[in-house]
Motif scaffolding. Structure first.
Motif, mmCIF file in Angstrom:
data_model
loop_
_atom_site.group_PDB
_atom_site.id
_atom_site.type_symbol
_atom_site.label_atom_id
_atom_site.label_comp_id
_atom_site.label_asym_id
_atom_site.label_seq_id
_atom_site.Cartn_x
_atom_site.Cartn_y
_atom_site.Cartn_z
ATOM 1 N N PRO A 1 -23.777 -34.945 16.720
ATOM 2 C CA PRO A 1 -24.988 -35.021 17.536
ATOM 3 C C PRO A 1 -25.870 -33.770 17.457
ATOM 4 O O PRO A 1 -27.085 -33.859 17.607
ATOM 5 N N ALA A 2 -25.288 -32.620 17.206
ATOM 6 C CA ALA A 2 -26.078 -31.390 17.119
ATOM 7 C C ALA A 2 -27.045 -31.414 15.938
ATOM 8 O O ALA A 2 -28.053 -30.708 15.938
ATOM 9 N N PHE A 3 -26.754 -32.237 14.930
ATOM 10 C CA PHE A 3 -27.608 -32.322 13.740
ATOM 11 C C PHE A 3 -28.531 -33.530 13.771
ATOM 12 O O PHE A 3 -29.359 -33.702 12.895
ATOM 13 N N ALA A 4 -28.370 -34.374 14.769
ATOM 14 C CA ALA A 4 -29.089 -35.644 14.795
ATOM 15 C C ALA A 4 -30.478 -35.513 15.414
ATOM 16 O O ALA A 4 -30.722 -34.659 16.260
ATOM 17 N N LEU B 1 -15.863 -44.032 18.405
ATOM 18 C CA LEU B 1 -16.731 -43.399 17.402
ATOM 19 C C LEU B 1 -17.568 -42.287 18.035
ATOM 20 O O LEU B 1 -17.798 -41.242 17.415
ATOM 21 N N HIS B 2 -18.026 -42.504 19.258
ATOM 22 C CA HIS B 2 -18.772 -41.469 19.983
ATOM 23 C C HIS B 2 -17.909 -40.222 20.151
ATOM 24 O O HIS B 2 -18.368 -39.099 19.927
ATOM 25 N N ALA B 3 -16.654 -40.414 20.547
ATOM 26 C CA ALA B 3 -15.746 -39.275 20.728
ATOM 27 C C ALA B 3 -15.562 -38.513 19.420
ATOM 28 O O ALA B 3 -15.557 -37.275 19.404
ATOM 29 N N LYS B 4 -15.431 -39.245 18.324
ATOM 30 C CA LYS B 4 -15.262 -38.588 17.019
ATOM 31 C C LYS B 4 -16.538 -37.860 16.598
ATOM 32 O O LYS B 4 -16.485 -36.758 16.061
ATOM 33 N N ALA B 5 -17.698 -38.481 16.837
ATOM 34 C CA ALA B 5 -18.979 -37.833 16.510
ATOM 35 C C ALA B 5 -19.119 -36.514 17.262
ATOM 36 O O ALA B 5 -19.513 -35.491 16.696
ATOM 37 N N ALA C 1 -30.617 -36.874 5.749
ATOM 38 C CA ALA C 1 -31.647 -37.012 6.792
ATOM 39 C C ALA C 1 -31.661 -38.431 7.336
ATOM 40 O O ALA C 1 -31.766 -38.638 8.548
ATOM 41 N N ALA C 2 -31.529 -39.415 6.466
ATOM 42 C CA ALA C 2 -31.497 -40.809 6.917
ATOM 43 C C ALA C 2 -30.285 -41.064 7.807
ATOM 44 O O ALA C 2 -30.389 -41.726 8.838
ATOM 45 N N ALA C 3 -29.133 -40.526 7.434
ATOM 46 C CA ALA C 3 -27.903 -40.749 8.201
ATOM 47 C C ALA C 3 -27.948 -40.117 9.588
ATOM 48 O O ALA C 3 -27.298 -40.593 10.505
ATOM 49 N N LEU C 4 -28.731 -39.070 9.748
ATOM 50 C CA LEU C 4 -28.741 -38.331 11.006
ATOM 51 C C LEU C 4 -30.003 -38.568 11.837
ATOM 52 O O LEU C 4 -30.250 -37.838 12.797
ATOM 53 N N GLN D 1 -24.704 -42.085 18.901
ATOM 54 C CA GLN D 1 -23.702 -41.174 18.354
ATOM 55 C C GLN D 1 -22.642 -41.930 17.556
ATOM 56 O O GLN D 1 -22.187 -41.455 16.517
ATOM 57 N N ALA D 2 -22.258 -43.115 18.012
ATOM 58 C CA ALA D 2 -21.331 -43.952 17.242
ATOM 59 C C ALA D 2 -21.991 -44.382 15.937
ATOM 60 O O ALA D 2 -21.360 -44.378 14.870
ATOM 61 N N ASP D 3 -23.275 -44.721 15.999
ATOM 62 C CA ASP D 3 -24.012 -45.108 14.795
ATOM 63 C C ASP D 3 -24.073 -43.984 13.768
ATOM 64 O O ASP D 3 -24.075 -44.234 12.561
ATOM 65 N N LEU D 4 -24.102 -42.723 14.234
ATOM 66 C CA LEU D 4 -24.123 -41.583 13.307
ATOM 67 C C LEU D 4 -22.884 -41.587 12.413
ATOM 68 O O LEU D 4 -22.975 -41.335 11.212
ATOM 69 N N VAL D 5 -21.725 -41.860 13.000
ATOM 70 C CA VAL D 5 -20.475 -41.891 12.222
ATOM 71 C C VAL D 5 -20.557 -42.991 11.172
ATOM 72 O O VAL D 5 -20.223 -42.782 10.002
#
Length: 186
Positions: free
Chosen positions: A114-117, A104-108, A26-29, A141-145
């Motif tokens: 992003p669907a889980f964030a 990183l955005h492209a990889k996310a 949850a923290a990561a997303l 989205q880059a930060d999510l990775v």
């Protein structure tokens, strides 16, 4: 378990059962802008810093900070491994290609993070079309990775060592490396 399918074969010292608790996930997303309440603690007290901010809100700030450091290390190590005779001047731009927010955005997006964030606060009065427009920015989205890399490394520090003694830091870097190879490398 959806992200686990992206990983290459795991070494036997990295357990195949869940290593990331729901609080760390949850923290990561969760972006800081969401001002989300943190889930009930299910980890040792030392996990509080990565799961909650000083206001008790759940967000990826600390996980992203740790993941950023892990990502920088793995990116530099990978480009050095790929071309051991190249100079640091030649290798730096190659590492930066991996580290760029756009990459990183492209990889996310590719792996569906992003669907889980959770990137914006929930508003009970908002209409469904308005809620759908509350998308994560390219930077978020880059930060999510980076945050996923951070929680994988952090969670792996607590894993028991099966049979032979494997240092916790080795296990942590190994867990992050598997995600790095499967989901971050171009």
């Amino acid at each position: 378990d959806g992200l686990r399918g992206l990983l290459p074969a795991q070494p036997e010292w990295l357990p195949s059962d869940r290593i990331v608790g729901i609080d760390l996930l949850a923290a990561a997303l969760t972006a800081p802008s969401a001002n989300a309440e943190a889930p009930l603690p299910s980890r040792p007290e030392r996990c509080e810093r990565i799961c909650r901010d000083k206001n008790g809100c759940c967000n990826y700030d600390v996980a992203e900070w740790l993941g950023d450091a892990v990502l920088r290390f793995l990116s530099v190590a990978q480009v050095m491994y790929d071309d051991p005779k190249a100079s640091d001047r030649e290798l730096s731009p190659r590492a930066e290609l991996i580290l760029r927010n756009r990459s990183l955005h492209a990889k996310a997006t590719e792996i569906g993070l992003p669907a889980f964030a959770l990137c914006k606060p929930y508003e009970a009065s908002a209409t469904l079309p308005t809620l759908r427009k509350a998308l994560c920015s390219l930077k978020e989205q880059a930060d999510l990775v980076e945050a996923v890399l951070g929680v994988l490394a952090f969670a792996a520090l607590d894993l028991p060592s099966p049979g032979q003694h494997v240092p916790p830091l080795h296990t942590a870097i190994g867990a992050a490396f598997h995600f790095f190879v499967a989901a971050v490398l171009p």
